[in-house]
Design an enzyme around this catalytic site. Structure first.
Site, PDB file in Angstrom:
ATOM      1  N   TYR A 149       0.847  -1.205   0.000  1.00 26.94           N
ATOM      2  CA  TYR A 149       0.000   0.000   0.000  1.00 26.94           C
ATOM      3  C   TYR A 149       0.877   1.248   0.000  1.00 26.94           C
ATOM      4  CZ  TYR A 149      -3.702  -3.260   1.150  1.00 26.94           C
ATOM      5  OH  TYR A 149      -4.585  -4.308   1.102  1.00 26.94           O
ATOM      6  N   SER A 150       0.491   2.211  -0.831  1.00 26.72           N
ATOM      7  CA  SER A 150       1.222   3.490  -0.856  1.00 26.72           C
ATOM      8  C   SER A 150       0.864   4.323   0.356  1.00 26.72           C
ATOM      9  CB  SER A 150       0.813   4.302  -2.082  1.00 26.72           C
ATOM     10  OG  SER A 150       1.342   3.730  -3.227  1.00 26.72           O
TER      11      SER A 150
ATOM     12  N   CYS B 244      -0.716   7.635 -10.736  1.00 32.17           N
ATOM     13  CA  CYS B 244      -0.973   6.487  -9.858  1.00 32.17           C
ATOM     14  C   CYS B 244      -2.452   6.112  -9.915  1.00 32.17           C
ATOM     15  CB  CYS B 244      -0.564   6.831  -8.423  1.00 32.17           C
ATOM     16  SG  CYS B 244      -0.638   5.417  -7.315  1.00 32.17           S
TER      17      CYS B 244
ATOM     18  N   GLU C 142       2.784   4.482 -11.166  1.00 36.34           N
ATOM     19  CA  GLU C 142       2.539   3.365 -10.253  1.00 36.34           C
ATOM     20  C   GLU C 142       1.099   2.941 -10.501  1.00 36.34           C
ATOM     21  OE1 GLU C 142       4.905   3.197  -6.739  1.00 36.34           O
ATOM     22  OE2 GLU C 142       3.022   3.297  -5.640  1.00 36.34           O
TER      23      GLU C 142
ATOM     24  N   TYR D  99      -1.916  -0.372 -11.148  1.00 34.62           N
ATOM     25  CA  TYR D  99      -2.232  -1.740 -10.731  1.00 34.62           C
ATOM     26  C   TYR D  99      -3.527  -2.204 -11.368  1.00 34.62           C
ATOM     27  CZ  TYR D  99      -4.067   1.741  -7.474  1.00 34.62           C
ATOM     28  OH  TYR D  99      -4.611   2.876  -6.927  1.00 34.62           O
TER      29      TYR D  99
END
Ligand code: A2P
Length: 411
Positions: free
Chosen positions: A201-202, A369, A409, A411
């Site tokens: 987790y960021s 992101c 970043e 996902y």
């Protein structure tokens, strides 16, 4: 110096399963598809890997950077690596391989030419980024944090159940920078009885803590109830985190990440492009700037933030309270009743003038992101903005990557 290896000796590339956080970055980066994974491990196929090193800089943990001198015929195969819980030790090479270099020459192979850049973003941080700590706490030596806050940051009546979770480290060190991430070890085991691996987790808070001067940090976690295709799925770690109560203990590893970092020099501008929980690092960076608003050091902040509706946009209330002359906020809402569907890339085109101005300034860094799907759309939009201004996007794109000024970043 690296002497050439005898033909029967292989410098085998391996991934350390104890450090790997299964973030998929290596598999995505590998230009020749030598990396694959199952539910247990990420592995490198010795028949395909050519040691090009493209995957090494983007790995947030360094798990990717492991090499063993092996007799080629005895190289560890993919199936064997998939079953590993830890890396095997070094093996002595038989006599015939005695000419092989040893010791420090076991360093990773150096490609003759630079590795082809498959990644859309930089593999180096901006020049002025602070130096990050990584891997201070591992699967074998996790840190125990205490939950000091957990509340929902999306409308209660919406499908997007996104939580802001604050973890405190007490007296123990856990130094972090904006843009870094941590791993959470959920309790329990998978269907095969193996302990769950860490989920990444960021950080949503800046380096000096969710509350300035406190040894804590925050995360933005979306409760996962379906997979990418929309089928029902129970996210092991996200549900665990979203259900935590104050004073619960959590096992944490990390920190991770050494490239998605913010510039530290005065008057650096940030273009931040995010969707959903991809807003976490943007919140961290924005908060870093907000806390030093009085110093006059700040450059410009330009934010593109995508969500389904205002009520599903995490931190909508606090975000809209920020002064307009501090941050330029552009919300792309895709499912707001009575409004046309908008994605972040549409707004980048709408705001071409502002984007162009910042792109022309070498003090500007761009951070993207969120959903993987937006990568292409965002790159296309940046391309169009540059081309409209008469710039050659491929030259600008290369410079942004080389100078650590464009980071993804997804996902
Ligand atoms: P959509 O309404 O089409 O799903 P989520 O809530 O699933 O995390 O998504 C956050 C936002 O990102 C939503 O507005 C979603 O729109 C949007 N989105 C989905 N796909 C893309 C894409 N390829 N590029 C940019 N935004 C996207």
């Amino acid at each position: 110096m690296n002497a050439p290896l005898p033909a029967e000796v292989l410098k085998q590339h391996l991934i350390d399963p104890e450090i790997c956080i299964r973030c998929n970055t290596c598999e995505e980066t590998c230009p020749i598809k030598a990396i694959s994974h199952d539910s247990n491990n990420y592995v490198v196929d010795p028949e395909i890997c050519n040691g090009c090193m493209a995957c090494v800089p983007p790995c947030p943990t360094g798990a990717i950077d492991n090499w063993r001198l092996m007799v080629r015929a005895e190289a560890y195969g993919v199936q064997e690596q998939l079953g590993w819980e830890e890396l095997p030790g070094e093996k002595a090479l038989p006599e015939m391989a005695a000419a092989a270099p040893a010791g420090d020459e076991l360093d990773a192979p150096q490609p003759a030419a630079p590795a082809p850049s498959a990644a859309p973003g930089a593999t180096v941080p901006p020049w002025s980024a602070a130096h990050p700590y990584v891997n201070l706490y591992t699967h074998k030596t996790p840190m125990t944090a205490t939950v000091v806050g957990n509340y929902r940051v999306t409308g209660a009546d919406t499908e997007s159940d996104i939580h802001h979770i604050v973890l405190d480290f007490g007296e123990l060190p856990f130094p972090v920078l904006e843009g870094q991430s941590i791993g959470i070890l959920p309790p329990g085991a998978d269907a095969q009885g193996r302990p769950h691996h860490a989920r990444q987790y960021s950080l949503a808070s800046p380096r000096d803590g969710e509350r300035a001067g406190y040894n804590n940090l925050s995360l933005t976690v979306k409760r996962v109830t379906e997979d990418h295709a929309g089928a029902a799925a129970h996210g092991v770690c996200s549900n665990y985190l979203c259900d935590l109560a104050k004073n619960d203990k959590v096992q944490v590893i990390g920190p991770f990440g050494h490239t998605f970092l913010m510039p530290n020099h005065p008057r650096a501008n940030l273009i931040m492009i995010c969707t959903g929980t991809g807003s976490a690092p943007m919140r961290a960076m924005t908060e870093r700037y907000r806390r030093r608003i009085e110093t006059g050091e700040n450059g410009r902040l330009l934010l593109f933030f995508g969500a389904r509706t205002e009520r599903e946009l995490p931190y909508f209330g606090p975000l809209m309270k920020l002064p307009r002359d501090f941050i330029d906020i552009n919300l792309a809402l895709s499912r707001e009743a009575g409004q046309p569907k908008r994605y972040v890339q549409d707004l980048i085109r709408d705001r071409a003038g502002a984007v162009r101005e910042l792109l022309a300034d070498r003090n500007t860094c761009i951070y993207v992101c969120g959903l993987k799907g937006m990568e292409v759309g965002v790159l296309d939009a940046l391309h169009d903005v540059a081309v409209q201004a008469g710039q050659d996007w491929s030259i600008l794109h290369d410079a942004l990557r080389r100078e650590g000024r464009l980071h993804f970043e997804t996902y």
